[in-house]
Scaffold this active site. Structure first.
Site, short mmCIF file in Angstrom:
data_model
loop_
_atom_site.label_atom_id
_atom_site.label_comp_id
_atom_site.label_asym_id
_atom_site.label_seq_id
_atom_site.Cartn_x
_atom_site.Cartn_y
_atom_site.Cartn_z
N ASP A 138 0.84 -1.20 0.00
CA ASP A 138 0.00 0.00 0.00
C ASP A 138 0.87 1.25 0.00
O ASP A 138 0.67 2.16 0.80
CB ASP A 138 -0.89 -0.03 1.27
CG ASP A 138 -2.01 0.98 1.19
OD1 ASP A 138 -2.31 1.46 0.10
OD2 ASP A 138 -2.57 1.30 2.26
N CYS A 219 -15.22 10.00 -1.90
CA CYS A 219 -15.16 8.61 -1.41
C CYS A 219 -15.08 8.60 0.12
O CYS A 219 -14.26 9.29 0.73
CB CYS A 219 -13.95 7.92 -2.03
SG CYS A 219 -13.69 6.26 -1.41
N CYS A 246 -15.10 2.30 4.04
CA CYS A 246 -16.42 1.95 3.51
C CYS A 246 -16.23 0.71 2.65
O CYS A 246 -15.25 0.62 1.91
CB CYS A 246 -16.92 3.12 2.66
SG CYS A 246 -18.51 2.85 1.84
N CYS A 249 -19.21 -0.74 -1.96
CA CYS A 249 -19.07 -1.10 -3.38
C CYS A 249 -18.60 -2.54 -3.53
O CYS A 249 -18.88 -3.19 -4.55
CB CYS A 249 -18.15 -0.12 -4.11
SG CYS A 249 -16.45 -0.11 -3.54
N CYS A 253 -20.89 -6.27 -4.82
CA CYS A 253 -20.32 -6.84 -6.05
C CYS A 253 -20.63 -8.34 -6.14
O CYS A 253 -20.31 -9.11 -5.23
CB CYS A 253 -18.81 -6.62 -6.08
SG CYS A 253 -18.05 -7.29 -7.57
#
Ligand code: SF4
Length: 359
Positions: A138, A219, A246, A249, A253
């Site tokens: 990351d 976002c 969050c 999304c 999916c």
């Protein structure tokens, strides 16, 4: 002795599996198309205050500039979904609880992935002798999703996360930049989003402004984790009870029906943070915050950021006596960002109590 690159790759894949990674692939360093996509995104200002995205632009798309000598990028993914956590939608549906993104309910993932990647490299060194490498998890200057796609680990979905047809998207990524000439001819996964738009439709703040285009400024993950200032007023009611990140999304999916579960205890829920009462979180002292988030990625936002996010969530919840009392306790907090969000939350609850429209 020349290096048997196929045998080396096979060894890496087996060892990565033993270390808890669900897949390992290899990409070359050609990222020109992805660099163009990134540049268009930056030009549109969608990165908000993520200045490092702009700063590292060239380095991100040219791995050999970031780590001289890099020929290949080894990309890995690790499942993080903690099976024993409270069911995500039921927490999201209870406005008196706080929702924390499921990748961060346990140990800080950097601390889990990075040492394992290093261990993998040291193990390989014992087998084949010295080679050049650098490990990333990351990390700002790494175009990790594009590299993972090139390494055959999945496709980039309309929500801009990586998805695999058999493994969904509930995983974390890590990379090893190396000067080893490993085989990089992985077959890229075909895109299977098709006509689906579930992630675009569910996003609480409409942050996915077009397929494959995320406006980070809207976002909730950005607003609650990266962004340090005053959360725009028009977005606060849309954040609901999400206090750190969050998952919406990804929750909707369809490919996550096949998502794997965390193989390591590192991702197990700590301190009941899978379904915490917001009133209790706001009552935490700084010492409580430091103790209860020890070794967790929740530390990233700092105590004022934590109180700010919890205050917003309380402002979006029911106007109960304990919620009002907890907010009043924080009304004179020394940090202006906390005071301002607490004042907003108290106003929301007052208007809700009076039966006036809120928002
Ligand atoms: S929800 Fe649908 S459109 Fe979004 S990433 Fe998943 S498959 Fe693609």
């Amino acid at each position: 002795m020349s290096l048997d690159v196929d045998a080396t790759l096979a060894w890496l894949q087996t060892e990565a599996g033993a270390l808890g990674f669900s897949a390992l692939g290899v990409a070359d360093t050609e990222l020109a198309t992805d660099a163009e996509h990134l540049q268009r995104w930056l030009d549109q200002g969608f990165h908000g205050e993520l200045d490092y995205m702009a700063r590292h632009g060239t380095l991100r798309s040219r791995p050999a500039e970031l780590v001289p000598g890099t020929l290949r990028v080894i990309s890995v993914r690790m499942n993080y979904w903690p099976d024993a956590a409270a069911e995500a939608w039921s927490v999201l549906g209870n406005a008196e609880l706080g929702y924390i993104a499921r990748y961060t309910l346990g140990r800080d993932y950097h601390r889990t992935l990075r040492p394992r990647l290093k261990q993998l490299c040291l193990g390989l060194m014992q087998r084949i002798g010295p080679f050049g490498y650098r490990v990333f998890v990351d990390s700002a200057p790494v175009l990790e999703k594009a590299l993972a796609r090139k390494a055959g680990l999945g496709w980039i979905g309309k929500h801009t996360n990586l998805i695999h047809r058999e493994h969904g998207s509930l995983f974390l990524l890590g990379e090893i930049y190396t000067d080893l000439p490993l085989p990089a001819g992985a077959v890229e996964q075909q895109n299977h989003c098709g006509s689906c738009s579930a992630c675009i439709d569910v996003c609480p703040t409409r942050a996915i402004v077009a397929p494959y285009r995320l406006d980070a400024r809207r976002c909730i993950a950005y607003l609650t984790i990266e962004y340090k200032g005053s959360i725009p007023l028009e977005l606060r009611p849309l954040i609901g009870n999400r206090i750190f990140g969050c998952d919406d999304c990804q929750l909707v999916c369809p490919w996550n029906r096949y998502a794997g579960r965390a193989p390591l205890a590192d991702f197990a829920v700590r301190n009941g943070l899978d379904a915490p009462a917001l009133v209790e979180l706001l009552a935490w002292s700084e010492a409580d915050y430091l103790r209860l988030t020890e070794g967790s990625a929740l530390r990233r936002i700092g105590y004022p950021g934590w109180l700010r996010n919890v205050a917003v969530a309380l402002g979006n919840g029911p106007a109960t006596e304990p919620a009002v009392a907890a907010l009043r306790e924080r009304a004179t907090h020394p940090e202006p960002v906390v005071r301002e969000h607490v004042a907003w939350a108290l106003e929301q609850l007052a208007s809700r109590r009076a039966g006036a429209p809120s928002g």
